[in-house]
Design a protein around this motif. Structure first.
Motif, mmCIF file in Angstrom:
data_model
loop_
_atom_site.group_PDB
_atom_site.id
_atom_site.type_symbol
_atom_site.label_atom_id
_atom_site.label_comp_id
_atom_site.label_asym_id
_atom_site.label_seq_id
_atom_site.Cartn_x
_atom_site.Cartn_y
_atom_site.Cartn_z
ATOM 1 N N ALA A 27 -27.905 11.546 31.696
ATOM 2 C CA ALA A 27 -26.463 11.790 31.737
ATOM 3 C C ALA A 27 -25.712 10.693 31.015
ATOM 4 O O ALA A 27 -24.741 10.950 30.287
ATOM 5 C CB ALA A 27 -25.998 11.875 33.190
ATOM 6 N N GLN A 28 -26.175 9.424 31.185
ATOM 7 C CA GLN A 28 -25.514 8.326 30.500
ATOM 8 C C GLN A 28 -25.702 8.408 29.001
ATOM 9 O O GLN A 28 -24.804 8.145 28.218
ATOM 10 C CB GLN A 28 -26.043 6.993 31.034
ATOM 11 N N SER A 29 -26.943 8.784 28.565
ATOM 12 C CA SER A 29 -27.242 8.806 27.135
ATOM 13 C C SER A 29 -26.553 9.961 26.426
ATOM 14 O O SER A 29 -26.394 9.932 25.219
ATOM 15 C CB SER A 29 -28.768 8.889 26.932
ATOM 16 N N THR A 30 -26.202 11.016 27.191
ATOM 17 C CA THR A 30 -25.574 12.172 26.554
ATOM 18 C C THR A 30 -24.078 12.239 26.837
ATOM 19 O O THR A 30 -23.467 13.267 26.647
ATOM 20 C CB THR A 30 -26.249 13.472 27.020
ATOM 21 N N ALA A 31 -23.504 11.154 27.335
ATOM 22 C CA ALA A 31 -22.068 11.149 27.583
ATOM 23 C C ALA A 31 -21.321 11.290 26.261
ATOM 24 O O ALA A 31 -21.716 10.729 25.236
ATOM 25 C CB ALA A 31 -21.667 9.861 28.288
ATOM 26 N N ALA A 32 -20.248 12.051 26.287
ATOM 27 C CA ALA A 32 -19.477 12.303 25.070
ATOM 28 C C ALA A 32 -18.793 11.029 24.587
ATOM 29 O O ALA A 32 -18.325 10.210 25.378
ATOM 30 C CB ALA A 32 -18.442 13.383 25.333
ATOM 31 N N ILE A 33 -18.762 10.862 23.266
ATOM 32 C CA ILE A 33 -18.024 9.774 22.642
ATOM 33 C C ILE A 33 -16.669 10.339 22.214
ATOM 34 O O ILE A 33 -16.614 11.300 21.448
ATOM 35 C CB ILE A 33 -18.771 9.215 21.414
ATOM 36 N N SER A 34 -15.596 9.771 22.726
ATOM 37 C CA SER A 34 -14.257 10.304 22.464
ATOM 38 C C SER A 34 -13.492 9.420 21.486
ATOM 39 O O SER A 34 -13.544 8.189 21.584
ATOM 40 C CB SER A 34 -13.473 10.432 23.769
ATOM 41 N N TYR A 35 -12.805 10.066 20.564
ATOM 42 C CA TYR A 35 -12.001 9.375 19.567
ATOM 43 C C TYR A 35 -10.580 9.934 19.575
ATOM 44 O O TYR A 35 -10.356 11.091 19.924
ATOM 45 C CB TYR A 35 -12.566 9.567 18.155
ATOM 46 N N THR A 36 -9.645 9.093 19.136
ATOM 47 C CA THR A 36 -8.274 9.531 18.896
ATOM 48 C C THR A 36 -7.972 9.348 17.418
ATOM 49 O O THR A 36 -8.342 8.339 16.816
ATOM 50 C CB THR A 36 -7.271 8.707 19.735
ATOM 51 N N LEU A 37 -7.310 10.325 16.842
ATOM 52 C CA LEU A 37 -6.981 10.273 15.418
ATOM 53 C C LEU A 37 -5.942 9.192 15.147
ATOM 54 O O LEU A 37 -4.918 9.117 15.827
ATOM 55 C CB LEU A 37 -6.434 11.633 14.975
ATOM 56 N N ASP A 38 -6.233 8.336 14.180
ATOM 57 C CA ASP A 38 -5.285 7.311 13.754
ATOM 58 C C ASP A 38 -4.370 7.941 12.707
ATOM 59 O O ASP A 38 -4.712 8.019 11.533
ATOM 60 C CB ASP A 38 -6.040 6.117 13.171
ATOM 61 N N ALA A 39 -3.204 8.394 13.151
ATOM 62 C CA ALA A 39 -2.298 9.137 12.270
ATOM 63 C C ALA A 39 -1.826 8.298 11.091
ATOM 64 O O ALA A 39 -1.581 8.823 9.997
ATOM 65 C CB ALA A 39 -1.094 9.640 13.064
ATOM 66 N N SER A 40 -1.713 6.988 11.273
ATOM 67 C CA SER A 40 -1.224 6.124 10.200
ATOM 68 C C SER A 40 -2.230 5.997 9.058
ATOM 69 O O SER A 40 -1.868 5.601 7.949
ATOM 70 C CB SER A 40 -0.893 4.737 10.752
ATOM 71 N N LEU A 191 -8.656 17.092 4.199
ATOM 72 C CA LEU A 191 -8.280 16.239 5.322
ATOM 73 C C LEU A 191 -8.996 14.904 5.205
ATOM 74 O O LEU A 191 -10.214 14.859 4.993
ATOM 75 C CB LEU A 191 -8.659 16.913 6.652
ATOM 76 N N ASN A 192 -8.244 13.833 5.301
ATOM 77 C CA ASN A 192 -8.805 12.491 5.396
ATOM 78 C C ASN A 192 -8.341 11.906 6.719
ATOM 79 O O ASN A 192 -7.137 11.866 6.990
ATOM 80 C CB ASN A 192 -8.344 11.613 4.234
ATOM 81 N N ALA A 193 -9.297 11.460 7.525
ATOM 82 C CA ALA A 193 -8.921 11.010 8.866
ATOM 83 C C ALA A 193 -9.715 9.772 9.270
ATOM 84 O O ALA A 193 -10.854 9.570 8.843
ATOM 85 C CB ALA A 193 -9.146 12.130 9.877
ATOM 86 N N ARG A 194 -9.076 8.988 10.115
ATOM 87 C CA ARG A 194 -9.723 7.820 10.716
ATOM 88 C C ARG A 194 -9.691 8.008 12.232
ATOM 89 O O ARG A 194 -8.644 8.247 12.811
ATOM 90 C CB ARG A 194 -8.995 6.530 10.324
ATOM 91 N N MET A 195 -10.865 7.918 12.861
ATOM 92 C CA MET A 195 -10.992 8.138 14.294
ATOM 93 C C MET A 195 -11.239 6.801 14.989
ATOM 94 O O MET A 195 -12.135 6.045 14.602
ATOM 95 C CB MET A 195 -12.145 9.095 14.594
ATOM 96 N N VAL A 196 -10.461 6.542 16.009
ATOM 97 C CA VAL A 196 -10.562 5.296 16.767
ATOM 98 C C VAL A 196 -11.137 5.613 18.141
ATOM 99 O O VAL A 196 -10.621 6.488 18.854
ATOM 100 C CB VAL A 196 -9.195 4.620 16.916
ATOM 101 N N PRO A 197 -12.218 4.948 18.550
ATOM 102 C CA PRO A 197 -12.809 5.249 19.861
ATOM 103 C C PRO A 197 -11.866 4.933 21.008
ATOM 104 O O PRO A 197 -11.116 3.962 20.966
ATOM 105 C CB PRO A 197 -14.051 4.343 19.899
ATOM 106 N N ASN A 198 -11.889 5.762 22.032
ATOM 107 C CA ASN A 198 -11.038 5.552 23.199
ATOM 108 C C ASN A 198 -11.601 4.457 24.102
ATOM 109 O O ASN A 198 -12.794 4.226 24.126
ATOM 110 C CB ASN A 198 -10.913 6.858 24.000
#
Length: 198
Positions: A27-40, A191-198
């Motif tokens: 469960a720990q190894s398959t936990a989802a990695i969450s990102y937020t889009l860096d709009a700037s 689309l060009n995007a930068r994802m920042v981990p939560n």
């Protein structure tokens, strides 16, 4: 009798621990990695043929979104990005007025454009396809976004990850059927995007 009962409980506890430990580790190894889009540091553009000889490109400078990736299970990825249609930019005022109007994006009634990707298929360590739905002008259609990451998104998590994506849509499927002798029907979206981990 007391020692026997205590010994039994001890063995039972060890057995339960042995059974539960692999499940906890999995469960720990398959936990989802969450990102937020860096709009700037993100942008999206839509290019359409014009008179069959050149093209015109509109840009959407404002957006927000989230990305969730499960290590070892990219098919469970979720991408949810919303673009501000009212903030659309165009190369000239005439084009801008038409794009904002009823015959195209009709931003007064439909102020946002949204892409929800529900599955990621990796074709290499850094390339893949996101399948999902695009909603524009109140119409939702299945679409595929071809993506290229700067790193493996399923192994990251502690650092920002950037990616570029492309898809081609038919504007007529979204109710944009005007000026077909002047404006092409196929629209290339980048689309060009930068994802920042939560």
């Amino acid at each position: 009798m007391i020692e026997t009962l205590a010994s039994y409980r001890h063995r039972l506890g060890l057995a339960l621990l042995a059974l539960l430990l692999p499940t906890c580790l999995t469960a720990q190894s398959t936990a989802a990695i969450s990102y937020t889009l860096d709009a700037s540091a993100s942008s999206v553009s839509a290019r359409v043929p014009f008179f069959g000889l050149s093209s015109k490109t509109a840009r959407f400078p404002r957006m927000e979104g989230t990305v969730s990736v499960v290590p070892g299970a990219p098919e469970r990825a979720l991408v949810d990005v919303t673009f501000d249609a009212e903030a659309i930019e165009a190369p000239d005022e005439t084009t801008l007025r038409r794009l904002r109007g009823e015959r195209f994006f009709w931003v007064e009634r439909y102020p946002t454009i949204r892409f929800v990707g529900r599955s990621l298929t990796m074709t290499s360590a850094t390339q893949g396809r996101v399948t999902g739905e695009l909603t524009a002008r109140g119409v939702t259609q299945p679409e595929t976004l071809d993506v290229t990451f700067t790193g493996d998104p399923t192994e990251a998590g502690s650092e920002a990850v950037s990616f570029s994506g492309e898809m081609e849509i038919d504007r007529r499927q979204y109710g944009m059927k005007s000026y077909q002798l002047i404006v092409g029907n196929k629209v290339k979206i980048k689309l060009n995007a930068r994802m920042v981990p939560n």
